[in-house]
Every structure is written in structure tokens, then in C-alpha cells.
Design an enzyme around this catalytic site. Sequence first.
Site, mmCIF file in Angstrom:
data_model
loop_
_atom_site.group_PDB
_atom_site.id
_atom_site.type_symbol
_atom_site.label_atom_id
_atom_site.label_comp_id
_atom_site.label_asym_id
_atom_site.label_seq_id
_atom_site.Cartn_x
_atom_site.Cartn_y
_atom_site.Cartn_z
ATOM 1 N N LEU A 10 0.903 -1.090 0.112
ATOM 2 C CA LEU A 10 -0.014 -0.153 -0.024
ATOM 3 C C LEU A 10 0.982 1.273 0.040
ATOM 4 O O LEU A 10 0.498 2.198 0.089
ATOM 5 C CB LEU A 10 -0.911 -0.007 1.203
ATOM 6 N N GLY A 11 2.170 1.072 -0.179
ATOM 7 C CA GLY A 11 2.914 2.346 -0.213
ATOM 8 C C GLY A 11 3.069 3.132 -1.767
ATOM 9 O O GLY A 11 2.320 2.256 -2.614
ATOM 10 N N TYR A 143 18.728 4.707 7.170
ATOM 11 C CA TYR A 143 18.351 4.271 5.802
ATOM 12 C C TYR A 143 19.417 3.812 4.844
ATOM 13 O O TYR A 143 19.329 2.668 4.312
ATOM 14 C CB TYR A 143 17.312 5.409 5.280
ATOM 15 N N LYS A 147 20.385 0.082 3.519
ATOM 16 C CA LYS A 147 20.218 -0.319 1.959
ATOM 17 C C LYS A 147 21.692 -1.117 1.605
ATOM 18 O O LYS A 147 21.658 -1.815 0.920
ATOM 19 C CB LYS A 147 19.932 0.894 1.356
#
Length: 318
Positions: A10-11, A143, A147
Site C-alpha cells: 500500500l506504499g 536508511y 540499504k
Amino acid sequence: MRKILITGALGQIGTELTAEMRKIYGSGNVVASNRRIKEGHEQLIESGPFEIIDVNDPVALASAVDKHKINTIVNLAAILSATGEKDPQQCWNINMNGLYNVLEISREKNCMLFTPSSIAAFGPLTPKDETPQDTIQRPTTMYGVTKAAGELLCDYYFKKFGVDTRGVRFPGLISYKTLPGGGTTDYAVHIYYEALKNQEYTCFIQKGTYMDMMYMPDAISAIIDLIEADSGRLKHRNAFNVTAMSFEPEMIAASIRKFIPEFKLSYDVDPIRQEIANSWPNSLDDSAAREEWDWNPKYNLDTMTQDMLEKLRVKLDV
Ligand code: AKB
């Protein structure tokens, strides 16, 4: 026959990827999942199978994979850069522990796994212009740390266990369907909404700050093309540089003015997001993706602007 599970469906990416994959592979073969229901996504939820799954719950993940006989997972559940700096612990938990769970399920149940990386996997010591495919990374955000570590972990699962892992380093993604949440490149989406609603925008990123960007239809093609790519051609399985354009705020404003001449851009720089942007490349070299799986984006800044403004005019009814 592919049976696909999408986490974080749902992003921003997931809503468009789910719709496109349901067209290509058949609605019943694409299971959308998210850790909670979000308002405004009723059509997606009703257009095919949907499960509530938190990537930090390996039991829920495994049972959905068994129930739907999944053989391909697209792991989109993630916390983006700016939100990650506000709550680094949660960022690690979802991005790293979630990825670990998804990798383990892929190993145990023999699934292919696509996980996006990001330009955030690079850092201030990375060569800034035409950033090479293989170069120094050393990211300085949580973040980015997740990654870069995620790229390595996916490489490890391929080498050690033979899991068919694949991924790209996405730049800022621009789309009119679902707003991004908590990224540093989000200004390049908000600017179009404000241009149409108020003919002006106050940008939180400093004039002159270049970052790579891409229109969502190209990002969706990148995911599907890499999933379908001949494994024998892939040397960089999990961290392909991909880009469609590199611009700074004045350039997107100039592009918008071709369609809305009265558009005004001003600045109120957010020091946290500016510091993040300063640590990222200005532009990527994506030749490895072009060579290994024929990556070739269709949209440039002006064609994207034209399409964004046309589609948003209808959506916002302005
Ligand atoms: C962000 O800004 O955090 C993301 C990204 C570049 O990965 N859009």
C-alpha cells in the site's frame, strides 16, 4: 507460472506495482500485503488477494507463502531516509530485520526475491557525478546503512544458498497515484501538487542540489524487467544503479513553468533533509543495468512533467 507476494503493497511503489503485476500475471496470482489497512486503497485490496503481514512477523510471512503457493516475493516494506533519521531503531528493525525474515522465507520456500536498494546506499565519500556501479559507498544515514547492508545480505543469500535475489538502487520516485512518505526526494512530488493547487511551492531542499529521479512507470518497468531478466546475464544482481534524470529544484520549476507560466518557487531549507541530500550522488552511471538487462527509461523531465500535470489535474479536479 509466477505466484507473487508483495510486502508494503500500500506504499508509493506497491500500489502501482500491484496493479501492473495483476494485469500481467493475473489478479489471483499477485498477493498484496501490508502491515495495516490504509484508507483510500479499497480498490487495490478488492482487486485480488490481500493479506495483513508485518515483515517482522516471520510466521505470518511463511503462512502467506504456503497458503498462496508463492514463488516470487517483492519486498517493498521499508522506512525511507527522513523518517529513518527520526527513528533509526525502527528503520533498522523494518528494513534489516524485515529483509532478513523475507530472505530466510525465500531460502526455506525456494522463492525468488526482489528488494529495492536506493541512491541512499551511497555516502559523502562516493564519487558524486556519474557515480559508478561499483564504488565506495559508506552511507551516513540509517536508511542508507540498511540499504547498503541489504545489498550485501542479498548477495550473500545468492552466493551461499542460491536464492535468486535481485534489486536496483532507486533514485527519487515521482508519481501521481500515491504520495511518498518520509523521503528526502519527496519535494519533487509535492511540487506538482502545489503547482496545480496554489501556483507556488516552498522547497525544503536547497537550490542547486542535484539528485537522480525517475517517473513511476519507468520504476515499475525496472522491477518487472529485472525479475524477468535472464539470470545468466546478471553480474550485479542486487544493486543495479538505475536512473532516468538528474535535476535540482530550479530545473523542475522551469519544466513546470512550460505548462504553468505563473508558477513560483521559494525555499525554506530543512537542515536534516538537506544534509541527507548532500551525502547522495548528483547523478548515477546506470550502464551496468543497460548492459545486463536492457534497462532503458522512457520519461525525461519534461515528458514526466507533462504527464504528471495532466493526471494530477484530473485527480485533484483543478
Ligand atoms: C528517499 O528519499 O528516502 C527515497 C530514496 C531516494 O530512496 N525516495
